[in-house]
Scaffold this motif. Structure first.
Motif, mmCIF file in Angstrom:
data_model
loop_
_atom_site.group_PDB
_atom_site.id
_atom_site.type_symbol
_atom_site.label_atom_id
_atom_site.label_comp_id
_atom_site.label_asym_id
_atom_site.label_seq_id
_atom_site.Cartn_x
_atom_site.Cartn_y
_atom_site.Cartn_z
ATOM 1 N N LEU A 124 -13.426 -2.076 -5.284
ATOM 2 C CA LEU A 124 -12.256 -2.700 -4.667
ATOM 3 C C LEU A 124 -12.004 -4.107 -5.190
ATOM 4 C CD1 LEU A 124 -12.818 -1.684 -0.927
ATOM 5 C CD2 LEU A 124 -11.344 -0.562 -2.604
ATOM 6 N N LYS A 125 -13.009 -4.731 -5.787
ATOM 7 C CA LYS A 125 -12.870 -6.122 -6.224
ATOM 8 C C LYS A 125 -11.787 -6.279 -7.289
ATOM 9 C CE LYS A 125 -16.331 -7.758 -3.724
ATOM 10 N NZ LYS A 125 -16.080 -8.588 -2.526
ATOM 11 N N LYS A 126 -11.498 -5.204 -8.030
ATOM 12 C CA LYS A 126 -10.454 -5.313 -9.046
ATOM 13 C C LYS A 126 -9.077 -5.469 -8.406
ATOM 14 C CE LYS A 126 -9.905 -0.290 -9.676
ATOM 15 N NZ LYS A 126 -10.014 0.815 -10.660
ATOM 16 N N HIS A 127 -8.952 -5.061 -7.137
ATOM 17 C CA HIS A 127 -7.696 -5.245 -6.419
ATOM 18 C C HIS A 127 -7.648 -6.602 -5.728
ATOM 19 C CE1 HIS A 127 -6.636 -1.107 -7.215
ATOM 20 N NE2 HIS A 127 -7.793 -0.726 -6.733
ATOM 21 N N SER A 128 -8.790 -7.060 -5.250
ATOM 22 C CA SER A 128 -8.908 -8.400 -4.682
ATOM 23 C C SER A 128 -10.383 -8.744 -4.554
ATOM 24 C CB SER A 128 -8.243 -8.488 -3.306
ATOM 25 O OG SER A 128 -8.517 -9.750 -2.711
ATOM 26 N N PRO A 129 -10.802 -9.880 -5.107
ATOM 27 C CA PRO A 129 -12.220 -10.265 -4.985
ATOM 28 C C PRO A 129 -12.625 -10.575 -3.553
ATOM 29 C CG PRO A 129 -10.921 -12.035 -5.980
ATOM 30 C CD PRO A 129 -10.035 -10.835 -5.919
ATOM 31 N N ARG A 130 -11.645 -10.703 -2.661
ATOM 32 C CA ARG A 130 -11.942 -11.018 -1.269
ATOM 33 C C ARG A 130 -12.323 -9.782 -0.461
ATOM 34 N NH1 ARG A 130 -6.495 -13.782 0.526
ATOM 35 N NH2 ARG A 130 -7.548 -13.773 2.548
#
Length: 387
Positions: A124-130
């Motif tokens: 999921l980090k590729k969509h948002s590191p948060r």
């Protein structure tokens, strides 16, 4: 629909996967309690803090009733899971992919705890590191859950919780295991078309339908639709190649009626989705154990009116942000954006520093958008201001 999992049961590796997905239980001491959990907003999602096993680390999870629970791959590497199995499935584009499915010993939100909850491990980090994960309906299904967009909170009511529901519209639901136990109901479109509908907080638009059902509507048959170059909807596992937008005269779910709603295509074979742009207009209580959902409209809110937004969709591909879909006749189309153009900046922010979630948030909240992009056709930088 950005985080809808077109899911895992069809790609399951035998009975072990089914056992993991079906497993789980809410700890008995929380079933009679009422627990309010503070939420924040990220793009169209509510987000909550989740803890895994005995860790004291607060993890940021998106709330998505249309998905199974997900843990980001990088986040998952911090933990040990007792059971796991690898699932293979085919995405929208026909590509075979693998997803690891695990059993989480304990997941908690405040005082709310579920043991042996199934979770898919996905990057999921590729969509948002948060983002650390997605809180899906296989966690929520043990509770009567209130989604409060106005006050930014989730309220968990135990099975014995008493709540006054005066002024609410009640509709029957069931849990769709193939979509992570998502709340699902029956709808009637344009007075005669029966369709199965999923309440999906992970879908950013108001209503979406499979193309096969959209083609049955009066508006589509009369040629009253907008089509796209490229796809304007999709998910973690691919994007559909072409989209259509119509206006449905009437959608009925029990006593809940939606009039003159914009409807776009989704990637499902047979599911309609009722998404955030519609749901945000209601106080919503989903009573999973008793198979009923309650809707009470906020009189001061109005359904989505600027449905085309800025008229384009993009995705991250090998470090670049590429235009992958454009509504014909939209402001983006009229400004000259084309499929394959590479975005350089949005509102003077370098897109290489922005996650896809941040781009979505900017496009959803801005009244105008300054777009700088590299034209695929000429290899020249162009600039446009979209309103």
């Amino acid at each position: 629909m950005f985080f809808l999992l077109a899911l895992l049961v069809s790609g399951c590796a035998g009975m072990k996967s089914v056992s993991i997905i079906r497993g789980g239980s809410a700890e008995q001491d929380v079933l009679s309690q009422v627990e309010s959990v503070k939420a924040n907003h990220l793009a169209h999602f509510l987000t909550v803090k989740v803890r895994i096993n005995d860790s004291s680390e607060d993890l940021l999870f998106l709330v998505d009733t249309g998905a199974i629970t997900v843990i980001d791959k990088q986040t998952a590497d911090k933990f040990t899971f007792t059971d796991s199995v690898v699932n293979e499935f085919t995405d929208i584009a026909g590509n075979k992919k693998e997803v690891r499915l695990v059993r989480v010993g304990k997941m908690s939100i405040g005082k709310i705890r579920v043991s042996d909850c199934a979770a898919a491990i996905i990057d999921l980090k590729k969509h948002s590191p948060r983002i650390d994960g997605i809180l899906g309906s296989n966690f929520l299904r043990y509770f009567k859950v209130e989604l409060d967009y106005q006050n930014s909170q989730l309220v968990f009511h135990g099975n014995s919780g008493n709540q006054t529901l005066d002024g609410f519209i009640a509709i029957p639901i069931w849990q769709n295991m193939k979509q992570g136990f998502a709340p699902t109901t029956k709808c009637i479109l344009d007075g005669s078309i029966d369709v199965v509908c999923m309440i999906d907080t992970g879908h950013d638009k108001a209503v979406s339908l499979p193309l096969s059902i959209i083609q049955k509507t009066t508006g589509f048959k009369d040629g009253k639709y907008i089509e796209s170059n490229g796809g304007m909807s999709g998910g973690l596992f691919g994007t559909i190649s072409k989209s259509y937008l119509i206006k449905a005269e009437k959608i009925s779910a029990g006593n809940l009626t939606i009039n003159n709603s914009p409807v776009t295509t989704n990637a499902s074979d047979n599911l309609m989705t009722l998404g955030y742009a519609y749901l945000k207009n209601f106080r919503i209580v989903i009573d999973y154990p008793n198979s009923v959902a309650y809707f009470k409209p906020f009189p001061e809110l109005k359904p989505e009116s600027k449905y085309l937004s800025f008229g384009f969709r993009c995705s991250k591909e090998k470090g670049k942000t590429i235009v992958t879909g454009i509504w014909k006749g939209s402001v983006a189309d009229n400004a000259g954006l084309s499929i394959g153009d590479e975005l350089v900046s949005l509102n003077n922010k370098d897109v290489t520093t922005l996650s896809m979630m941040e781009i979505m948030e900017m496009m959803n909240s801005s009244s105008s958008l300054n777009v700088s992009y590299l034209q695929q056709s000429s290899a020249k930088i162009a600039n446009s201001t979209l309103h």
